[in-house]
Design an enzyme around this catalytic site. Sequence first.
Site, PDB file in Angstrom:
ATOM      1  N   CYS A  82      11.059  29.508 -41.324  1.00 54.82           N
ATOM      2  CA  CYS A  82      11.854  30.715 -41.096  1.00 54.82           C
ATOM      3  C   CYS A  82      11.011  31.949 -41.369  1.00 54.82           C
ATOM      4  O   CYS A  82      11.205  32.996 -40.765  1.00 54.82           O
ATOM      5  CB  CYS A  82      13.071  30.711 -42.004  1.00 54.82           C
ATOM      6  SG  CYS A  82      12.682  30.587 -43.745  1.00 54.82           S
TER       7      CYS A  82
ATOM      8  N   GLU B 237      13.239  33.443 -31.758  1.00 57.99           N
ATOM      9  CA  GLU B 237      12.583  32.572 -32.736  1.00 57.99           C
ATOM     10  C   GLU B 237      12.158  31.288 -32.013  1.00 57.99           C
ATOM     11  O   GLU B 237      13.000  30.564 -31.478  1.00 57.99           O
ATOM     12  CB  GLU B 237      13.550  32.231 -33.868  1.00 57.99           C
ATOM     13  CG  GLU B 237      12.876  31.462 -34.981  1.00 57.99           C
ATOM     14  CD  GLU B 237      13.840  31.104 -36.109  1.00 57.99           C
ATOM     15  OE1 GLU B 237      14.962  30.676 -35.823  1.00 57.99           O
ATOM     16  OE2 GLU B 237      13.432  31.242 -37.279  1.00 57.99           O
TER      17      GLU B 237
ATOM     18  N   GLU C 129      21.348  31.904 -44.886  1.00 61.77           N
ATOM     19  CA  GLU C 129      19.940  32.283 -44.745  1.00 61.77           C
ATOM     20  C   GLU C 129      19.486  31.790 -43.391  1.00 61.77           C
ATOM     21  O   GLU C 129      19.488  30.594 -43.123  1.00 61.77           O
ATOM     22  CB  GLU C 129      19.116  31.634 -45.846  1.00 61.77           C
ATOM     23  CG  GLU C 129      19.595  32.098 -47.203  1.00 61.77           C
ATOM     24  CD  GLU C 129      18.532  31.964 -48.249  1.00 61.77           C
ATOM     25  OE1 GLU C 129      17.342  32.009 -47.912  1.00 61.77           O
ATOM     26  OE2 GLU C 129      18.914  31.814 -49.404  1.00 61.77           O
TER      27      GLU C 129
ATOM     28  N   LYS D 294      24.988  18.564 -47.500  1.00 60.32           N
ATOM     29  CA  LYS D 294      24.876  17.934 -46.179  1.00 60.32           C
ATOM     30  C   LYS D 294      23.549  18.370 -45.567  1.00 60.32           C
ATOM     31  O   LYS D 294      23.384  19.493 -45.118  1.00 60.32           O
ATOM     32  CB  LYS D 294      26.026  18.362 -45.259  1.00 60.32           C
ATOM     33  CG  LYS D 294      26.305  17.330 -44.221  1.00 60.32           C
ATOM     34  CD  LYS D 294      25.991  17.507 -42.771  1.00 60.32           C
ATOM     35  CE  LYS D 294      25.299  18.566 -42.068  1.00 60.32           C
ATOM     36  NZ  LYS D 294      24.168  18.036 -41.253  1.00 60.32           N
TER      37      LYS D 294
HETATM   38  P1  NDP Z   1      20.791  24.537 -37.550  1.00 65.98           P
HETATM   39  O1  NDP Z   1      21.491  25.826 -37.609  1.00 65.98           O
HETATM   40  O2  NDP Z   1      20.818  23.781 -36.292  1.00 65.98           O
HETATM   41  O3  NDP Z   1      21.370  23.530 -38.665  1.00 65.98           O
HETATM   42  C1  NDP Z   1      21.332  23.789 -40.043  1.00 65.98           C
HETATM   43  C2  NDP Z   1      22.307  22.877 -40.749  1.00 65.98           C
HETATM   44  O4  NDP Z   1      23.640  23.201 -40.362  1.00 65.98           O
HETATM   45  C3  NDP Z   1      22.138  21.410 -40.388  1.00 65.98           C
HETATM   46  O5  NDP Z   1      22.416  20.621 -41.525  1.00 65.98           O
HETATM   47  C4  NDP Z   1      23.184  21.225 -39.322  1.00 65.98           C
HETATM   48  O6  NDP Z   1      23.535  19.895 -39.164  1.00 65.98           O
HETATM   49  C5  NDP Z   1      24.312  22.046 -39.890  1.00 65.98           C
HETATM   50  N1  NDP Z   1      25.345  22.461 -38.957  1.00 65.98           N
HETATM   51  C6  NDP Z   1      25.247  22.658 -37.619  1.00 65.98           C
HETATM   52  N2  NDP Z   1      26.443  23.050 -37.115  1.00 65.98           N
HETATM   53  C7  NDP Z   1      27.319  23.085 -38.153  1.00 65.98           C
HETATM   54  C8  NDP Z   1      28.718  23.397 -38.278  1.00 65.98           C
HETATM   55  N3  NDP Z   1      29.449  23.766 -37.239  1.00 65.98           N
HETATM   56  N4  NDP Z   1      29.286  23.322 -39.496  1.00 65.98           N
HETATM   57  C9  NDP Z   1      28.557  22.954 -40.566  1.00 65.98           C
HETATM   58  N5  NDP Z   1      27.249  22.633 -40.509  1.00 65.98           N
HETATM   59  C10 NDP Z   1      26.620  22.709 -39.326  1.00 65.98           C
HETATM   60  O7  NDP Z   1      19.331  24.853 -38.046  1.00 65.98           O
HETATM   61  P2  NDP Z   1      18.088  23.890 -38.020  1.00 65.98           P
HETATM   62  O8  NDP Z   1      18.366  22.671 -38.826  1.00 65.98           O
HETATM   63  O9  NDP Z   1      17.659  23.762 -36.595  1.00 65.98           O
HETATM   64  O10 NDP Z   1      17.009  24.735 -38.839  1.00 65.98           O
HETATM   65  C11 NDP Z   1      16.183  25.655 -38.250  1.00 65.98           C
HETATM   66  C12 NDP Z   1      16.689  27.056 -38.478  1.00 65.98           C
HETATM   67  O11 NDP Z   1      16.836  27.308 -39.863  1.00 65.98           O
HETATM   68  C13 NDP Z   1      15.731  28.114 -37.965  1.00 65.98           C
HETATM   69  O12 NDP Z   1      16.418  29.110 -37.267  1.00 65.98           O
HETATM   70  C14 NDP Z   1      15.142  28.691 -39.242  1.00 65.98           C
HETATM   71  O13 NDP Z   1      14.672  29.993 -39.101  1.00 65.98           O
HETATM   72  C15 NDP Z   1      16.282  28.582 -40.181  1.00 65.98           C
HETATM   73  N6  NDP Z   1      15.805  28.612 -41.573  1.00 65.98           N
HETATM   74  C16 NDP Z   1      16.074  29.714 -42.359  1.00 65.98           C
HETATM   75  C17 NDP Z   1      15.559  29.811 -43.647  1.00 65.98           C
HETATM   76  C18 NDP Z   1      15.867  31.002 -44.509  1.00 65.98           C
HETATM   77  O14 NDP Z   1      15.701  30.899 -45.722  1.00 65.98           O
HETATM   78  N7  NDP Z   1      16.285  32.127 -43.964  1.00 65.98           N
HETATM   79  C19 NDP Z   1      14.712  28.747 -44.203  1.00 65.98           C
HETATM   80  C20 NDP Z   1      14.511  27.645 -43.302  1.00 65.98           C
HETATM   81  C21 NDP Z   1      15.055  27.589 -42.040  1.00 65.98           C
HETATM   82  P3  NDP Z   1      22.831  19.012 -38.024  1.00 65.98           P
HETATM   83  O15 NDP Z   1      21.374  19.249 -38.068  1.00 65.98           O
HETATM   84  O16 NDP Z   1      23.189  17.673 -38.454  1.00 65.98           O
HETATM   85  O17 NDP Z   1      23.460  19.459 -36.763  1.00 65.98           O
END
Ligand code: NDP
Length: 489
Positions: A284, A383, A250, A175
């Site tokens: 990230c 962040e 992550e 997803k």
């Molecule tokens: P989010 O946490 O908003 O979303 C990540 C994913 O989770 C999306 O597909 C989102 O869907 C989904 N999601 C949200 N809520 C739920 C839920 N309750 N149950 C299941 N899935 C859910 O992150 P972002 O997309 O905004 O990404 C940015 C973040 O990711 C930053 O904090 C960044 O640091 C981190 N990141 C970490 C990395 C690492 O390797 N440590 C690498 C890259 C990014 P939807 O968007 O459709 O709501």
Amino acid sequence: MTDIITALIDGETISAGEAPIPVVNPADDTLIVELPEADDATVDRAVAAARRSFDEGAWRAMAVEKRQAVLRRCADLIDAAADMLADIECANTGIPRAQIRNRSILRAADNFRFFADYIGQSVGALYEQNPDYLTFVRREPVGVAALISPWNSPLALGSMKIASSIAFGNSCVLKPSEQAPLGISKLVSILGEAGLPEGVVNLVNGRGASTGDRLIRNPGVDVVTFTGGTPTGRVIMRTAGELLKPATVELGGKSANIIFDDADFEQAVDGALLGIFTNNGQQCLAGSRILVQRGIADRFIEAFVERARKIRIGDPLDAATEIGPLVSQRHMQHVLSFVPGAGAEGETLLTGGRRAPQFDRGCYVEPTIVRADSNDRRVCQEEIFGPFAALMVFDTDEEAYRIANASRFGLVSYVWSQNIARIMEAQERIEAGIVWCNTPMMRELRAPFGGYKDSGVGADGGAACEAFYTRQKTVTIPRRPIALRKLGV
Ligand code: NDP
């Protein structure tokens, strides 16, 4: 015309559903497409397809050489579609096309090749200390993996999750983020030609709280892997924990980039710029807290600010562009909310801090640098996830470590010094999962990539993925016929 891919199940594209998700081009705010969300029934179908493919075993029981060949074909298909994927991803995310074409897509293909190679070498364990028994430990695939990926690097991160889960014989349902689903959906659709049995790789598009949550909770899912923000990571861990499903998360970062006074000055300036401004700063692993030692601070800050001002901000399709628009208007407002207002205490805006005035549409933010007098300032603790660097000056090495570690995050860190003893001390003292010394962002796929503290639980990487996506089975066999105690004689 962009394909409408609500879901990909058993190789079939589904383009129907409710609650359409507007997918917008952040370069000009135009609507690219509306994707109907995968509803509960569609998510359940995707998991059922993955479950069936796993249980039937065409993939998990396939000879390793054949599985390797399929994974390598996946990589070749990605290479062949690189230009098309770059166009789609660029329109959806605003990341400069050149960065997508030359980094993310190469990485996406590499992910498949890496795991193809890895499974050709993986071994179990044998215990033969006991003279009467042999015990061996095999690894078996875990089953069906739910993969949840973010918007900031959809192709590289989504492909890592797919490649690492299926390489070990699992089936999966991905997803992607609702904000950037287009490139990764296309990537999944082209994998169909690689020879993957139906149902091994499935995809559902939709919102996190609905589609994502339904996916994780489906009883057919065995493990959950998530990359995204820390607050969402907590929700995922809670859900997975209740259901006793293993999960890796992550998460975010606020990584320290420590520049000691004996650093190679030019390299440190170049590295600091790359560390914070690559991928429009939406990384990230961004080196978003820059700590510079007082002896070189004035010179460093002057050079860093001057170069940041010259960064070419513009149309992400233009090969000369170095920073494109942020992913959405909402995210742009989030990033700009960190700019210190007039008279703000302890934070000085050195450059940027506004929407780039030369664009009347789109989500363009100028490279922004703020100097902070204390690590407690909001710009140093939260962040921001954009082209936004927080700078601090330190005196002693001890002070640098104290500041670096005074963060709830611990994803990566960067250290610049030409003194090997200092580097060795620093890599020990910094609380982070990855320490890059005199280099920015060198990802070694064999090694674990995962954060300390609020930056995550678990890791990606060769052995780390093998441990997560397989279960160990311990098998014990007598070496020769054994005399068992007889009960009831
Ligand atoms: P989010 O946490 O908003 O979303 C990540 C994913 O989770 C999306 O597909 C989102 O869907 C989904 N999601 C949200 N809520 C739920 C839920 N309750 N149950 C299941 N899935 C859910 O992150 P972002 O997309 O905004 O990404 C940015 C973040 O990711 C930053 O904090 C960044 O640091 C981190 N990141 C970490 C990395 C690492 O390797 N440590 C690498 C890259 C990014 P939807 O968007 O459709 O709501």
